[in-house]
Motif scaffolding. Structure first.
Motif, PDB file in Angstrom:
ATOM      1  N   ASP A 283       0.826  -1.202   0.000  1.00  0.00           N
ATOM      2  CA  ASP A 283       0.000   0.000   0.000  1.00  0.00           C
ATOM      3  C   ASP A 283       0.868   1.263   0.000  1.00  0.00           C
ATOM      4  OD1 ASP A 283       0.981  -0.121   2.549  1.00  0.00           O
ATOM      5  OD2 ASP A 283      -0.969  -0.240   3.555  1.00  0.00           O
ATOM      6  N   ASP A 284       2.161   1.071  -0.256  1.00  0.00           N
ATOM      7  CA  ASP A 284       3.091   2.190  -0.374  1.00  0.00           C
ATOM      8  C   ASP A 284       2.997   2.747  -1.790  1.00  0.00           C
ATOM      9  OD1 ASP A 284       5.200   3.936  -0.529  1.00  0.00           O
ATOM     10  OD2 ASP A 284       6.742   2.494   0.084  1.00  0.00           O
ATOM     11  N   TYR A 289       2.527   1.443  -9.427  1.00  0.00           N
ATOM     12  CA  TYR A 289       2.730   1.998 -10.757  1.00  0.00           C
ATOM     13  C   TYR A 289       1.407   1.933 -11.513  1.00  0.00           C
ATOM     14  CZ  TYR A 289       7.681   1.235  -9.669  1.00  0.00           C
ATOM     15  OH  TYR A 289       8.923   1.247  -9.085  1.00  0.00           O
ATOM     16  N   VAL A 290       1.144   2.946 -12.315  1.00  0.00           N
ATOM     17  CA  VAL A 290      -0.050   2.949 -13.145  1.00  0.00           C
ATOM     18  C   VAL A 290       0.361   3.395 -14.535  1.00  0.00           C
ATOM     19  CG1 VAL A 290      -0.684   5.322 -12.427  1.00  0.00           C
ATOM     20  CG2 VAL A 290      -2.439   3.767 -13.352  1.00  0.00           C
ATOM     21  N   GLY A 291      -0.181   2.732 -15.569  1.00  0.00           N
ATOM     22  CA  GLY A 291       0.277   3.046 -16.914  1.00  0.00           C
ATOM     23  C   GLY A 291      -0.748   2.713 -17.974  1.00  0.00           C
ATOM     24  N   GLY A 292      -0.441   3.141 -19.184  1.00  0.00           N
ATOM     25  CA  GLY A 292      -1.306   2.857 -20.317  1.00  0.00           C
ATOM     26  C   GLY A 292      -0.841   3.622 -21.532  1.00  0.00           C
ATOM     27  N   SER A 293      -1.546   3.415 -22.631  1.00  0.00           N
ATOM     28  CA  SER A 293      -1.226   4.063 -23.899  1.00  0.00           C
ATOM     29  C   SER A 293      -2.451   4.789 -24.428  1.00  0.00           C
ATOM     30  CB  SER A 293      -0.743   3.024 -24.920  1.00  0.00           C
ATOM     31  OG  SER A 293      -1.680   1.961 -25.016  1.00  0.00           O
ATOM     32  N   CYS A 294      -2.197   5.860 -25.203  1.00  0.00           N
ATOM     33  CA  CYS A 294      -3.282   6.649 -25.787  1.00  0.00           C
ATOM     34  C   CYS A 294      -4.165   7.201 -24.660  1.00  0.00           C
ATOM     35  CB  CYS A 294      -4.063   5.784 -26.775  1.00  0.00           C
ATOM     36  SG  CYS A 294      -5.212   6.676 -27.829  1.00  0.00           S
ATOM     37  N   GLY A 297      -2.719   6.233 -21.365  1.00  0.00           N
ATOM     38  CA  GLY A 297      -1.617   7.061 -20.876  1.00  0.00           C
ATOM     39  C   GLY A 297      -2.132   8.331 -20.225  1.00  0.00           C
ATOM     40  N   LEU A 298      -3.148   8.927 -20.839  1.00  0.00           N
ATOM     41  CA  LEU A 298      -3.798  10.097 -20.244  1.00  0.00           C
ATOM     42  C   LEU A 298      -4.398   9.733 -18.890  1.00  0.00           C
ATOM     43  CD1 LEU A 298      -5.048  13.023 -20.488  1.00  0.00           C
ATOM     44  CD2 LEU A 298      -7.002  11.909 -21.609  1.00  0.00           C
ATOM     45  N   ALA A 299      -5.108   8.596 -18.834  1.00  0.00           N
ATOM     46  CA  ALA A 299      -5.730   8.159 -17.592  1.00  0.00           C
ATOM     47  C   ALA A 299      -4.684   7.931 -16.511  1.00  0.00           C
ATOM     48  CB  ALA A 299      -6.547   6.896 -17.827  1.00  0.00           C
ATOM     49  N   ALA A 300      -3.543   7.335 -16.868  1.00  0.00           N
ATOM     50  CA  ALA A 300      -2.496   7.076 -15.885  1.00  0.00           C
ATOM     51  C   ALA A 300      -1.982   8.376 -15.282  1.00  0.00           C
ATOM     52  CB  ALA A 300      -1.356   6.296 -16.531  1.00  0.00           C
ATOM     53  N   ALA A 301      -1.734   9.382 -16.123  1.00  0.00           N
ATOM     54  CA  ALA A 301      -1.263  10.666 -15.612  1.00  0.00           C
ATOM     55  C   ALA A 301      -2.329  11.346 -14.755  1.00  0.00           C
ATOM     56  CB  ALA A 301      -0.855  11.568 -16.769  1.00  0.00           C
ATOM     57  N   TYR A 302      -3.583  11.220 -15.160  1.00  0.00           N
ATOM     58  CA  TYR A 302      -4.679  11.795 -14.370  1.00  0.00           C
ATOM     59  C   TYR A 302      -4.779  11.109 -13.006  1.00  0.00           C
ATOM     60  CZ  TYR A 302      -9.454  12.978 -12.937  1.00  0.00           C
ATOM     61  OH  TYR A 302     -10.557  13.403 -12.232  1.00  0.00           O
ATOM     62  N   VAL A 303      -4.661   9.796 -12.996  1.00  0.00           N
ATOM     63  CA  VAL A 303      -4.717   9.058 -11.734  1.00  0.00           C
ATOM     64  C   VAL A 303      -3.547   9.468 -10.836  1.00  0.00           C
ATOM     65  CG1 VAL A 303      -4.458   6.754 -10.727  1.00  0.00           C
ATOM     66  CG2 VAL A 303      -6.034   7.118 -12.638  1.00  0.00           C
ATOM     67  N   GLY A 304      -2.358   9.671 -11.435  1.00  0.00           N
ATOM     68  CA  GLY A 304      -1.244  10.163 -10.642  1.00  0.00           C
ATOM     69  C   GLY A 304      -1.535  11.522 -10.035  1.00  0.00           C
ATOM     70  N   PHE A 305      -2.236  12.368 -10.783  1.00  0.00           N
ATOM     71  CA  PHE A 305      -2.594  13.701 -10.295  1.00  0.00           C
ATOM     72  C   PHE A 305      -3.639  13.632  -9.185  1.00  0.00           C
ATOM     73  CE2 PHE A 305      -5.402  17.452 -10.637  1.00  0.00           C
ATOM     74  CZ  PHE A 305      -4.480  18.444 -10.312  1.00  0.00           C
ATOM     75  N   LYS A 306      -4.646  12.781  -9.373  1.00  0.00           N
ATOM     76  CA  LYS A 306      -5.753  12.700  -8.416  1.00  0.00           C
ATOM     77  C   LYS A 306      -5.432  11.820  -7.207  1.00  0.00           C
ATOM     78  CE  LYS A 306      -9.401  14.131  -8.767  1.00  0.00           C
ATOM     79  NZ  LYS A 306     -10.018  15.399  -8.326  1.00  0.00           N
ATOM     80  N   VAL A 310      -1.976   6.950  -3.689  1.00  0.00           N
ATOM     81  CA  VAL A 310      -2.175   5.558  -4.088  1.00  0.00           C
ATOM     82  C   VAL A 310      -1.099   5.124  -5.075  1.00  0.00           C
ATOM     83  CG1 VAL A 310      -3.756   3.886  -5.124  1.00  0.00           C
ATOM     84  CG2 VAL A 310      -4.671   5.761  -3.719  1.00  0.00           C
ATOM     85  N   PHE A 311      -0.840   5.954  -6.093  1.00  0.00           N
ATOM     86  CA  PHE A 311       0.130   5.637  -7.146  1.00  0.00           C
ATOM     87  C   PHE A 311       1.219   6.705  -7.180  1.00  0.00           C
ATOM     88  CE2 PHE A 311      -3.872   3.733  -8.624  1.00  0.00           C
ATOM     89  CZ  PHE A 311      -3.452   2.436  -8.889  1.00  0.00           C
ATOM     90  N   GLY A 312       2.455   6.273  -6.990  1.00  0.00           N
ATOM     91  CA  GLY A 312       3.565   7.214  -7.013  1.00  0.00           C
ATOM     92  C   GLY A 312       4.385   7.178  -8.284  1.00  0.00           C
ATOM     93  N   ASN A 313       3.964   6.327  -9.259  1.00  0.00           N
ATOM     94  CA  ASN A 313       4.719   6.180 -10.500  1.00  0.00           C
ATOM     95  C   ASN A 313       3.757   6.091 -11.679  1.00  0.00           C
ATOM     96  OD1 ASN A 313       7.590   5.424  -9.297  1.00  0.00           O
ATOM     97  ND2 ASN A 313       6.074   4.203  -8.183  1.00  0.00           N
TER      98      ASN A 313
END
Length: 418
Positions: A283-284, A289-294, A297-306, A310-313
């Motif tokens: 839970d660290d 890590y969260v990732g994706g393409s197209c 990829g947008l969703a991954a960056a948004y999840v990192g922002f929000k 939860v996700f540090g990468n």
């Protein structure tokens, strides 16, 4: 963007034209026999231009062909069709189109035969036409993307190898478990495939977790579990639990992935608690890590922002950072980039890439908007690993470059050779 060439002609096309002009009755049959041996598209190294290859796409007219277009990187808009339209050798069934391309290119393409030649004005119009395009019947190399769309593969001589995607003898394999989650928040169903590494145990230190959107493609086409098996065996990464998430269909994907707050709530309140309850994951956020393409990829960056707690990468492969479409009420284009620019720096690291040949399509410029987000993140002091690969917007490239994106954030030094 790659432009077609009128300055160079493949030597086999040259010989055909010369033989036809000389009245050789067997010239056409000889040409098509040569194509069967040499393969299509035709490839010819560029003399005096190291790292460049002349690639010539072909179409054999069955008798009803008015025109042919080749579509890769971009699509016809208001600028016309010269960039895509094949030339016909008069009096023959040979249509061709030549490009000078980087020799390290790997990409996919489609043909449009008897195209209506009506320019598109919006990206949605471009996408609507894809089901009417077809694979190249002269090229046996093809792959299936999305649900049932078959596309042809162009692989030039120096295209980077993709050794990590191939299962190897003697390498222990992890296991995959399929789950279906019904979201109370989104009122939609989610397919979640969870890979656990070889030797997985619920004792001891909890595992890193890597959530990938568009999981069907990463599982089936990119063979990402095999990638993790190989990287782990080579000592390049610590063990990961890989979570491959897929939306119900393309329409739901187009709603839930692009900066959709209820989707972030689903991840935080429903999917991640389910995973923690059923799998031994950390839970660290530094190990998440969260990732994706197209859109992924947008969703991954948004999840990192929000959800930086939860996700540090974040791993983004050609993220759609132009989002949303123009004229979207109350939301301007490149919305997420502005959120990062206007907000305090978050404890999130980024690994980003985009194709150096991703031409602007209609109102969207994938390359420019990825560079813009990179610059904003760097100015804010984020750790950003960024690369522009030779290619377009294409999973056939992402399946290989995902290795570099992951190693940039989670890689270990290679084992010394004994």
């Amino acid at each position: 963007m790659i432009a077609p060439t009128n300055s160079y002609t493949d030597h086999r096309i040259v010989r055909l034209k010369e033989a036809l002009a000389a009245g050789d009755p067997g010239a056409l049959d000889d040409f098509w026999k040569t194509v069967e041996v040499d393969g299509s598209p035709l490839m010819q190294p560029m003399e005096g231009e190291e790292g460049r290859t002349l690639a010539t796409f072909l179409w054999r007219d069955p008798g009803d062909t008015d025109n042919v277009l080749v579509l890769f990187y971009s699509a016809p808009t208001q600028d016309g069709f010269d960039e895509y339209l094949f030339e016909r050798i008069p009096g023959t069934d040979v249509f061709y189109k030549a490009y000078v391309l980087p020799s390290d290119l790997r990409t996919t393409y489609l043909l449009s035969v008897n195209d209506p030649l009506e320019p598109t004005e919006k990206y949605s119009d471009v996408m609507a036409r894809i089901p009417f395009y077809r694979r190249d019947p002269l090229n046996p190399r093809e792959v299936t993307i999305l649900d049932d769309l078959v596309v042809s593969v162009l692989e030039l001589p120096d295209a980077p190898k993709q050794p990590w995607n191939i299962a190897r003898r003697g390498v222990p394999k992890g296991k995959n478990h399929m789950h279906i989650l019904d979201s109370e928040i989104l009122k939609t169903q989610h397919h979640v495939s969870v890979y656990v590494p070889p030797g997985y145990s619920t004792d001891g230190e909890k595992y890193n977790v890597f959530v990938l959107f568009d999981g069907w493609s990463y599982f089936s086409f990119a063979a990402t579990p095999t990638v993790l098996d190989n990287l782990l065996y080579a000592g390049r990464i610590d063990p990961f639990i890989l979570v491959m998430h897929s939306n119900m269909d393309q329409a739901v994907r187009a709603t839930e992935l692009p900066c959709h707050e209820p989707f972030a709530e689903f991840l935080e309140q429903e999917m991640m608690p389910f995973l923690r309850e059923n799998y031994h994951i950390s839970d660290d956020p530094a190990k998440a890590y969260v990732g994706g393409s197209c859109y992924g990829g947008l969703a991954a960056a948004y999840v990192g922002f929000k959800l930086p707690h939860v996700f540090g990468n974040v791993i983004s492969q050609s993220g759609s950072f132009w989002w949303p479409e123009p004229m979207t009420p109350d939301v301007e284009m490149e919305w997420l980039t502005r959120q990062f620019a206007e907000s305090p720096k978050l404890p999130v690291r980024f690994s980003m890439e985009v194709g150096s040949l991703e031409a602007a399509i209609a109102e969207f410029d994938q390359l420019a908007t990825n560079r813009k987000l990179r610059d904003v993140l760097l100015e804010k002091g984020y750790e950003v690993h960024y690369n522009e690969y030779t290619g377009g917007h294409d999973m056939i490239t992402w399946r290989g470059t995902l290795v570099q994106r992951l190693l940039a954030l989670a890689g270990k030094k290679p084992k010394p050779k004994s």
